[in-house]
Design an enzyme around this catalytic site. Structure first.
Site, PDB file in Angstrom:
ATOM      1  N   ASP A 114       0.835  -1.196   0.000  1.00 36.73           N
ATOM      2  CA  ASP A 114       0.000   0.000   0.000  1.00 36.73           C
ATOM      3  C   ASP A 114       0.870   1.246   0.000  1.00 36.73           C
ATOM      4  OD1 ASP A 114       0.858  -0.660   2.625  1.00 36.73           O
ATOM      5  OD2 ASP A 114      -0.698   0.602   3.508  1.00 36.73           O
TER       6      ASP A 114
ATOM      7  N   GLU B  29       0.071  -1.414   5.742  1.00 40.06           N
ATOM      8  CA  GLU B  29       1.103  -0.910   6.657  1.00 40.06           C
ATOM      9  C   GLU B  29       0.896   0.569   6.950  1.00 40.06           C
ATOM     10  OE1 GLU B  29       4.777   0.939   8.067  1.00 40.06           O
ATOM     11  OE2 GLU B  29       3.715   1.373   6.186  1.00 40.06           O
TER      12      GLU B  29
END
Length: 437
Positions: free
Chosen positions: A86, A150
């Site tokens: 991400d 994350e």
């Protein structure tokens, strides 16, 4: 110079991943399927060379993929090699290159994730394929993990896997990922490559002052806003003492010896300024910090509100949480309530040992004038989640960059970029680390 297939694939995969818009807004209602598409891309590339994978998607769009390459020494602890898929949001108007275009200009690869951290995801994907293609068996099991979420705390990525699929990481003793490995100037002609061996804990506090609501024509010093303002001012102005953690002590020792400097606790901030951008990072890692970040009170100018609230972000050194919380409560004062909202505890790993030696040997094989230097990261990575499994986490994404290239400054920035030559270097060093670790 002729490029190897490993290097070519590393660059190609980094660009492929950047072109997948995997923005993590932190809100399930607005997150698309970018993380899942990125994970499925990684999965297809691994399985193309016969590497068995496990794909998980706890909620739609939050996909992660894990694969294990078996090593030659079954008694050696496994190594988790992880990268998150991400990225943080972008405002395209601030960019001079398309944030998901993966364009190359003047030797730099531009795009969201070029440093944080699709660069490493692409590199370790290429290394895994290189090992499978070449029949290379590392000494220890390598667990490759490509993770979702994350950037919002790993709730649906590393944290979920640790809680729900811990068997995927069975036997793991160490992990390697961000944030470190990039070069910074040491002395003329020599570079230090920072190795994150510890991370600060991250938490939030709610400060609340209470009183009687009333007309603003009759103010009192005990009203909630003055109470809260005093507490916030005291906390914001406070400087916690320097603590020489093992990571900080080693950094100051190595850098001081190379530069002929003896660092002092009393003037450490000023002395670190001579190191440029990296000095500010080390200064932030030298002490506990507490930063007021949000204020809330009344909504009408002629009404004294019945309460006022502030949020304080705190970053605690390993072993320093209790002291930090006690000090903030003292600074807030007896009349202000302090509530601990959330926390991710600090972590610390050994600064010496065979794994550190393997990292140093791999690094110097590609840069004989480089030296690996431990430091304490004043932020958080997914290593915190793996620490709950008893895994020692390290941050080392090898990048040799020009002396004036601030890798830290690329995180979450507009026109995020990385030198292409640095990606080739990263692939070579990473392959050497994972083969010998």
């Amino acid at each position: 110079m002729t490029r190897t297939l490993l290097e070519d694939e590393a660059l190609g995969f980094v660009r492929d991943l950047i072109r997948i818009d995997s923005i993590n807004t932190g809100d399930l209602a607005t997150i698309g399927d970018g993380e899942t598409r990125a994970a499925r891309f990684v999965q297809s590339q691994l399985e193309e060379l016969g590497i068995e994978t496990t794909f998980v998607e706890p909620v739609p769009g939050r996909g992660s993929v894990v694969a294990r390459l078996r090593g030659t020494d079954p008694d050696a602890g496994a190594l988790i090699v992880h990268a998150h898929l991400d990225v943080v949001p972008v405002d395209a108007a601030d960019w001079t290159h398309p944030p998901f275009g993966a364009e190359i200009a003047d030797g730099l690869l531009y795009g969201r994730g070029a440093v944080d951290m699709k660069n490493y995801a692409g590199v370790i994907l290429a290394v895994a394929r290189h090992f499978a293609r070449s029949g290379i068996r590392p000494r220890r099991d390598l667990i490759f993990a490509f993770l979702a979420d994350e950037e919002s705390g790993g709730v649906w990525g590393a944290s979920w896997l640790v809680d729900n699929r811990p068997e995927l990481f069975a036997g793991a003793t160490e992990a390697i990922s961000e944030v470190g490995g990039f070069s910074v100037p040491l002395v003329e002609g020599r570079r230090a490559y920072l190795l994150a061996t510890a991370e600060k804990g991250v938490g939030g506090l709610r400060l609340t002052a209470r009183g009687e609501a009333g007309h603003a024509s009759r103010p009192l010093p005990s009203d909630p806003v003055p109470q809260l303002a005093g507490a916030v001012a005291r906390i914001g102005a406070h400087r916690f003492p320097v603590v020489r953690t093992p990571a900080l002590a080693r950094f100051l020792s190595v850098v001081g010896a190379a530069r002929g400097v003896t660092f002092s606790d009393e003037n450490l901030d000023a002395e670190l300024e001579d190191l440029g951008f990296v000095g500010r990072v080390i200064a932030a890692a030298a002490r506990n910090t507490a930063a007021p970040t949000v204020l809330r009170a009344g909504d009408k100018s002629n009404i004294i509100p019945g309460s006022a609230e502030a949020i304080v972000d705190y970053r605690a050194l390993p072993g320093g949480e209790d002291d930090l919380l006690t000090e903030v409560a003292r600074l807030a004062g007896e009349t202000v309530e302090v509530e601990n909202l959330r926390s991710m505890h600090p972590i610390a790993s050994p600064i010496d040992g065979p794994f550190i030696d393997a990292i140093s040997a791999a690094l110097t094989s590609q840069d004989p004038d480089g030296v690996v230097v431990p430091y304490l990261l004043p932020a958080s990575t997914d290593n915190k989640h793996f620490a709950r499994l008893g895994v020692h986490g390290y941050g080392f994404v090898p990048l040799r960059v020009p002396d004036d290239f601030d890798v830290y400054g690329q995180f979450h920035s507009a026109d995020e970029c990385v030198p292409v030559e640095s990606l080739y270097f990263s692939a070579r060093v990473t392959a050497a680390i994972l083969r010998a670790a």
